[in-house]
Design an enzyme around this catalytic site. Structure first.
Site, mmCIF file in Angstrom:
data_model
loop_
_atom_site.group_PDB
_atom_site.id
_atom_site.type_symbol
_atom_site.label_atom_id
_atom_site.label_comp_id
_atom_site.label_asym_id
_atom_site.label_seq_id
_atom_site.Cartn_x
_atom_site.Cartn_y
_atom_site.Cartn_z
ATOM 1 N N ARG A 191 0.844 -1.197 0.000
ATOM 2 C CA ARG A 191 0.000 0.000 0.000
ATOM 3 C C ARG A 191 0.880 1.248 0.000
ATOM 4 O O ARG A 191 0.381 2.362 0.070
ATOM 5 C CB ARG A 191 -0.926 0.009 1.218
ATOM 6 C CG ARG A 191 -0.226 0.249 2.551
ATOM 7 C CD ARG A 191 -1.206 0.322 3.708
ATOM 8 N NE ARG A 191 -0.675 1.028 4.842
ATOM 9 C CZ ARG A 191 0.048 0.477 5.811
ATOM 10 N NH1 ARG A 191 0.342 -0.806 5.755
ATOM 11 N NH2 ARG A 191 0.475 1.208 6.817
ATOM 12 N N HIS A 198 12.027 -3.065 -1.138
ATOM 13 C CA HIS A 198 10.919 -3.879 -1.634
ATOM 14 C C HIS A 198 11.343 -4.690 -2.860
ATOM 15 O O HIS A 198 10.962 -5.857 -3.013
ATOM 16 C CB HIS A 198 9.735 -2.985 -1.992
ATOM 17 C CG HIS A 198 9.212 -2.178 -0.843
ATOM 18 N ND1 HIS A 198 9.352 -0.818 -0.772
ATOM 19 C CD2 HIS A 198 8.566 -2.544 0.286
ATOM 20 C CE1 HIS A 198 8.801 -0.375 0.350
ATOM 21 N NE2 HIS A 198 8.329 -1.410 1.005
ATOM 22 N N ARG A 272 7.371 -8.226 7.305
ATOM 23 C CA ARG A 272 7.304 -7.764 8.692
ATOM 24 C C ARG A 272 6.097 -6.863 8.880
ATOM 25 O O ARG A 272 5.821 -5.989 8.078
ATOM 26 C CB ARG A 272 8.593 -7.013 9.034
ATOM 27 C CG ARG A 272 8.673 -6.518 10.459
ATOM 28 C CD ARG A 272 9.946 -5.701 10.663
ATOM 29 N NE ARG A 272 10.072 -5.254 12.034
ATOM 30 C CZ ARG A 272 9.464 -4.176 12.530
ATOM 31 N NH1 ARG A 272 8.679 -3.448 11.755
ATOM 32 N NH2 ARG A 272 9.641 -3.828 13.790
#
Length: 553
Positions: A191, A198, A272
């Site tokens: 989001r 990433h 996480r």
């Protein structure tokens, strides 16, 4: 890439072609109608296109209670998230809704019929129990718990006009994977914008599991303060998921895995604090960093999708690479920038290092999140009539125009009353409506980078807080309480207005027969009976400079 093992076939019931749309419109004519909210529309789309399989509709009472208690539908199918159609008791009464009746579900934008629902159950959910079981705590600091209790109505454009080429239904995406001969697909949900960490995470997952990668961000409701989906999509041009997130941590991770299975993925990354909303009202994280991974692992034999757990990755400057924390040698120097720190740097214009994200991503982020010196702001002055607020507002406009750092708009109380609110009186309801209109106009100007000054009496705290919420979503908001004593305002009234109110010739006059609720926490409190207007304006300018919205003169 077989169908999900719950026994049902993925469906796609969305009326896409003209004949089906015409048939739906005809069938909906004459039926009672419910206008959907943003969350309802996201949920409806995923029910109809199979993204929420095995659901075939909003939950009835048996399924709802079973999902809340056991994370299963009444038939035993694994399903962790309550999916309800929010309807008020007032709507139920006015529409005459009852079990067995049919109702049209409509788009809030163009009032078109999106679906026809046959009502099976009408029931009152136990919101406290749902909050505790689903979200772990009945704490309004959790955005989904806040929504649960308040049911905020924020509308969503259901007919997608943005990124049409990036929107696939589950059946379309499964067919697309088949065409590409992708038999192993790992999905990554975000989001937030994708940065170097990433990318490292998804590349590692793909290599370890020998999979192709699906970047699948959500474009429905997320968490207040999240970067908008337009910015996120422009970065990577991923495929989009019209999901309204609940930020439910462990349950949400389980839910997301089921959804990605429906979309044809064979693997799903859970990192996480997956779908965590941050801290509760006591400053403690709602969920542990790896609670989501633990819960998903518990149900791995039923999910029929392999979940790929990942620890947080950290940047190692000595080797210029990202490494999972559980693989770091003891004492390794690492660097990291949190989401909060990234937002701070965007707001202030501070540098964002290349090791954290890519230059192209930085350019997009900065274009959509300019520093405060480029953002708009609103200064709302509140106080008794004749407190000096109007004079201060006019003087402040002159000073800001003199500096010329941004266009400045003065919303005079009498102008608003004569142009936007001429039909309103001075009841609490009408006063609140007037402030709401001022906030809307101010918010739109603020969004475009302008400065807004307004000086309504704004006697009620709740209306001021709503105005703050509306405007703060677009830029800066500063509440200035012009705390000039009522006695001074009356003594210096040369028009005789207060005298008329005291004689009862004017009804509902603030300070006489209508209350003024003193602001509890204004950004600035001033008193025109003590300090000259020029000094008060200077104090406001210093406040704006301190917060970075204007440069030092």
């Amino acid at each position: 890439m077989s169908n999900p093992p719950h026994g049902g076939v993925l469906k796609d019931l969305i009326a896409r072609d003209a004949p089906r749309q015409a048939s739906l419109k005809l069938a909906a004519a004459g039926l009672p109608s419910i206008t959907l909210t943003e969350r309802n529309i996201c949920d409806l789309e995923l029910i109809l296109n199979g993204g929420f399989s095995p659901l075939e509709g909003f939950l009835n009472q048996r399924d709802y209670e079973s999902v809340v208690s056991n994370m299963r539908l009444a038939d035993g199918s694994l399903w962790p998230m309550p999916i309800n159609l929010d309807v008020s008791q007032e709507q139920i009464n006015s529409l005459g809704l009852k079990s067995g009746a049919r109702v049209a579900l409509r788009d809030p934008i163009d009032d078109s019929a999106l679906a026809i629902l046959t009502i099976e159950d009408i029931y009152q959910p136990d919101k406290h129990r749902e909050a505790v079981f689903v979200f772990g705590d009945d704490d309004l600091a959790h955005p989904a718990v806040d929504y649960l209790h308040k049911q905020i109505k924020a509308f969503y454009l259901s007919a997608h006009y943005d990124y049409v080429e990036n929107r696939y239904t589950p059946s379309e995406l499964r067919a697309h994977f088949k065409k590409l001969n992708w038999s192993r697909v790992v999905a990554f949900q975000t989001r937030n914008p994708m940065h170097r960490a990433h990318r490292e995470l998804t590349v590692r997952a793909a290599r370890d599991r020998q999979c192709n990668v699906l970047i699948h961000p959500v474009v429905g409701m997320t968490k207040p303060g999240d970067i908008d989906h337009y910015t996120r999509v422009r970065e990577w041009h991923p495929l989009l998921l019209p999901l309204a997130m609940r930020m439910a941590g462990p349950r949400e991770a389980l839910w997301h895995a089921i959804i990605r299975k429906n979309y044809g993925c064979t693997h799903f990354i859970v990192g996480r604090d997956h779908a965590g909303p941050g801290k509760n009202s006591k400053g403690v994280d709602f969920y542990g960093p790896y609670d989501a991974q633990d819960l998903v692992a518990k149900y791995k034999d039923e999910l029929h999708i392999e979940v790929v757990p990942f620890q947080m990755v950290a940047y190692v400057p000595d080797t210029d690479e990202y490494i999972p924390q559980d693989e770091l040698p003891a004492g390794t120097k690492t660097l990291n920038i949190s989401g909060t720190e990234l937002r701070r740097r965007l707001k202030t214009g501070a540098a964002i290092p290349d090791w954290f994200t890519y230059p192209d991503v930085q350019t997009i982020l900065r274009s959509q999140n300019p520093p405060r010196s480029k953002q708009g702001f609103t200064v709302l002055l509140t106080g008794y009539w004749n407190s000096g607020a109007s004079i201060i507002a006019e003087a402040l406009q002159v000073v800001l125009n003199q500096d010329g750092q941004r266009p400045t708009t003065l919303l005079k109380g009498e102008t608003i009353r004569s142009e936007l609110s001429k039909e309103l009186g001075f009841t609490k309801k009408d006063r609140d409506a007037n402030i709401k209109r001022i906030a809307f106009v101010a918010g739109e100007v603020t969004k475009c980078g302008g400065a807004v000054i307004c000086s309504p009496i704004a006697p009620y705290e709740s209306a001021r807080q709503e105005a703050k919420k509306t405007i703060s979503e677009q830029g800066g908001f500063f509440l200035v309480h012009v705390a000039t004593p009522l006695e001074y305002c009356i003594a210096n009234d040369r028009t005789g207005t207060y005298a008329k109110a005291q004689r009862g010739e004017i009804k509902g006059f603030t300070g006489i027969d209508d209350p003024y609720e003193v602001p509890t926490n204004p950004n600035l409190r001033v008193d025109a009976s003590i300090h000259p207007v020029s000094q008060i304006v200077h104090e406001i300018i210093l406040l704006l400079e301190k917060e970075g919205y204007i440069g030092e003169r």
